[in-house]
Scaffold this active site. Structure first.
Site, PDB file in Angstrom:
ATOM      1  N   GLY A   7       0.838  -1.197   0.000  1.00 46.19           N
ATOM      2  CA  GLY A   7       0.000   0.000   0.000  1.00 46.19           C
ATOM      3  C   GLY A   7       0.866   1.238   0.000  1.00 46.19           C
ATOM      4  O   GLY A   7       1.492   1.574   1.016  1.00 46.19           O
ATOM      5  N   GLY A   9      -0.042   4.557  -0.996  1.00 39.12           N
ATOM      6  CA  GLY A   9      -0.847   5.749  -1.229  1.00 39.12           C
ATOM      7  C   GLY A   9      -0.271   6.955  -0.513  1.00 39.12           C
ATOM      8  O   GLY A   9       0.950   7.073  -0.330  1.00 39.12           O
ATOM      9  N   GLY A  12       1.411   5.499   2.810  1.00 36.70           N
ATOM     10  CA  GLY A  12       2.400   4.467   2.570  1.00 36.70           C
ATOM     11  C   GLY A  12       3.571   4.916   1.727  1.00 36.70           C
ATOM     12  O   GLY A  12       4.725   4.552   1.993  1.00 36.70           O
ATOM     13  N   ASN A  86      -6.066   1.723   9.422  1.00 32.35           N
ATOM     14  CA  ASN A  86      -7.011   2.165  10.452  1.00 32.35           C
ATOM     15  C   ASN A  86      -8.004   1.062  10.804  1.00 32.35           C
ATOM     16  O   ASN A  86      -9.209   1.305  10.900  1.00 32.35           O
ATOM     17  CB  ASN A  86      -7.753   3.421   9.983  1.00 32.35           C
ATOM     18  CG  ASN A  86      -6.885   4.656  10.061  1.00 32.35           C
ATOM     19  OD1 ASN A  86      -6.036   4.780  10.940  1.00 32.35           O
ATOM     20  ND2 ASN A  86      -7.068   5.577   9.138  1.00 32.35           N
ATOM     21  N   SER A 112      -0.227   8.154  13.045  1.00 31.91           N
ATOM     22  CA  SER A 112      -0.741   9.509  12.899  1.00 31.91           C
ATOM     23  C   SER A 112       0.364  10.392  12.340  1.00 31.91           C
ATOM     24  O   SER A 112       1.529  10.259  12.711  1.00 31.91           O
ATOM     25  CB  SER A 112      -1.218  10.060  14.251  1.00 31.91           C
ATOM     26  OG  SER A 112      -1.735  11.366  14.111  1.00 31.91           O
ATOM     27  N   LYS A 164      -5.058   4.569  18.859  1.00 34.88           N
ATOM     28  CA  LYS A 164      -5.216   5.487  17.727  1.00 34.88           C
ATOM     29  C   LYS A 164      -6.678   5.884  17.547  1.00 34.88           C
ATOM     30  O   LYS A 164      -6.989   7.027  17.190  1.00 34.88           O
ATOM     31  CB  LYS A 164      -4.680   4.823  16.453  1.00 34.88           C
ATOM     32  CG  LYS A 164      -4.872   5.643  15.163  1.00 34.88           C
ATOM     33  CD  LYS A 164      -4.205   7.000  15.238  1.00 34.88           C
ATOM     34  CE  LYS A 164      -3.998   7.644  13.869  1.00 34.88           C
ATOM     35  NZ  LYS A 164      -5.150   7.660  12.986  1.00 34.88           N
ATOM     36  N   TYR A 172     -11.574  14.633  16.806  1.00 31.27           N
ATOM     37  CA  TYR A 172     -12.910  15.077  16.399  1.00 31.27           C
ATOM     38  C   TYR A 172     -13.385  16.220  17.296  1.00 31.27           C
ATOM     39  O   TYR A 172     -13.874  17.249  16.814  1.00 31.27           O
ATOM     40  CB  TYR A 172     -13.916  13.925  16.531  1.00 31.27           C
ATOM     41  CG  TYR A 172     -14.028  12.981  15.370  1.00 31.27           C
ATOM     42  CD1 TYR A 172     -12.906  12.419  14.767  1.00 31.27           C
ATOM     43  CD2 TYR A 172     -15.271  12.596  14.892  1.00 31.27           C
ATOM     44  CE1 TYR A 172     -13.018  11.526  13.719  1.00 31.27           C
ATOM     45  CE2 TYR A 172     -15.398  11.694  13.833  1.00 31.27           C
ATOM     46  CZ  TYR A 172     -14.263  11.165  13.257  1.00 31.27           C
ATOM     47  OH  TYR A 172     -14.379  10.276  12.230  1.00 31.27           O
TER      48      TYR A 172
END
Length: 291
Positions: A7, A9, A12, A86, A112, A164, A172
């Site tokens: 991965g 992206g 990664g 995640n 993170s 995490k 949030y």
């Protein structure tokens, strides 16, 4: 050391580069051949020396399950799989049990740092047996920020992703507080320069933070966030945090309210959600919806 990374992206790809800068060998696989070093998981495993460590950075759920299943077929006893996506902590427990039956270790790692991690380092929260964690430790050391903090062996398998998840729940609530304050400042006639009020808070106040810095960055790009639609997505950890709080009878009023506020954003063009969307784009490169 050698690491297989699945991965490549937004997260990664930068992680591969940071690990390489620390002097380690990374063999990367991605479904996009333009990003990949190898063209299959089989080829990736074949290029690593035993005991192998393969780090998975793919979307949680079916994609992670399929990748772990395939690695379970390809790897050998003594190898270790790290899930750095995640994933929900309950999935970690399942994956660890499945791989342990084949003699393969498992470590879960909450990561993170978003799009800034390449230069600043990634905060890492990992769970698993000490023996398996030790095999991954050079990579943890390469990824973490400089200094004494920024990484923790949080506990048993699942502890990293649980930590995490709680981190993201707190995130949030913090973003929601900044967004509500910003909307109130924008609403009144007497405050004529909201952006500079936010900027003034960056020094000497108890609410200064990296999120506040990112809010100022967003306001410098678009002073009143006029170009954004007041819509903010949620990636799942907020919901899981609230569910875990219910399961453990722990009151989380601020985090729960911030999650529900995101749901409300999908009904109306919420001014607060413009700031939430802008912050998510700033720290994580998450997509925003333009007007």
């Amino acid at each position: 050391m050698e690491l297989g990374l699945v991965g490549l992206g937004k997260m990664g790809g930068n992680m591969r580069e940071r690990i390489r800068r620390a002097g380690h060998t990374v063999v990367g696989y991605d479904r996009n051949p333009d990003l990949a070093d190898v063209h299959s998981l089989e080829e990736l495993v074949g290029k690593l020396s035993a005991p192998r460590v393969v780090w998975v950075m793919v979307p949680a759920g079916e994609a992670t399950q399929a990748t772990v299943d395939r690695l379970g077929e390809l790897l050998e006893p003594g190898d270790v799989v790290v899930d750095g996506g995640n994933s929900r902590w309950t999935d970690d427990e399942k994956h660890a049990e499945e791989l342990a039956a084949k003699g393969i270790g498992f470590v879960d790692c909450g990561v993170s740092g978003g799009v800034w991690g390449l230069e600043n380092g990634y905060a890492l929260m990992y769970g698993g047996d000490a023996e398996n964690v030790a095999k991954v430790q050079p990579v943890f050391d390469a990824l973490k920020p400089e200094g004494d903090f920024g990484a923790v062996h949080a506990g048993k398998v699942g502890a990293g992703h649980f930590a995490k998840m709680v981190h993201n729940g707190i995130e949030y609530a913090m973003m929601q507080a900044y967004a509500e304050g910003w909307e109130l400042l924008e609403k009144v006639d007497s405050v004529e320069n909201v952006r500079e009020v936010f900027r003034s808070w960056q020094e000497g106040t108890v609410i200064r933070s990296w999120l506040l810095d990112l809010a100022v960055n967003a306001l410098d790009d678009d002073e009143h966030l006029d170009g954004l639609r007041g819509y903010a997505q949620d990636s799942g950890e907020g919901r899981w945090t609230v569910e875990a709080a219910i399961d453990n009878a722990v009151p989380l009023p601020a985090i729960t309210a911030s999650l529900f506020a995101r749901f409300a954003s999908r009904q109306d063009d919420s001014p607060q959600m413009k700031m939430i969307a802008a912050l998510r784009n700033q720290f994580g490169g998450h997509a925003v919806e333009k007007k």
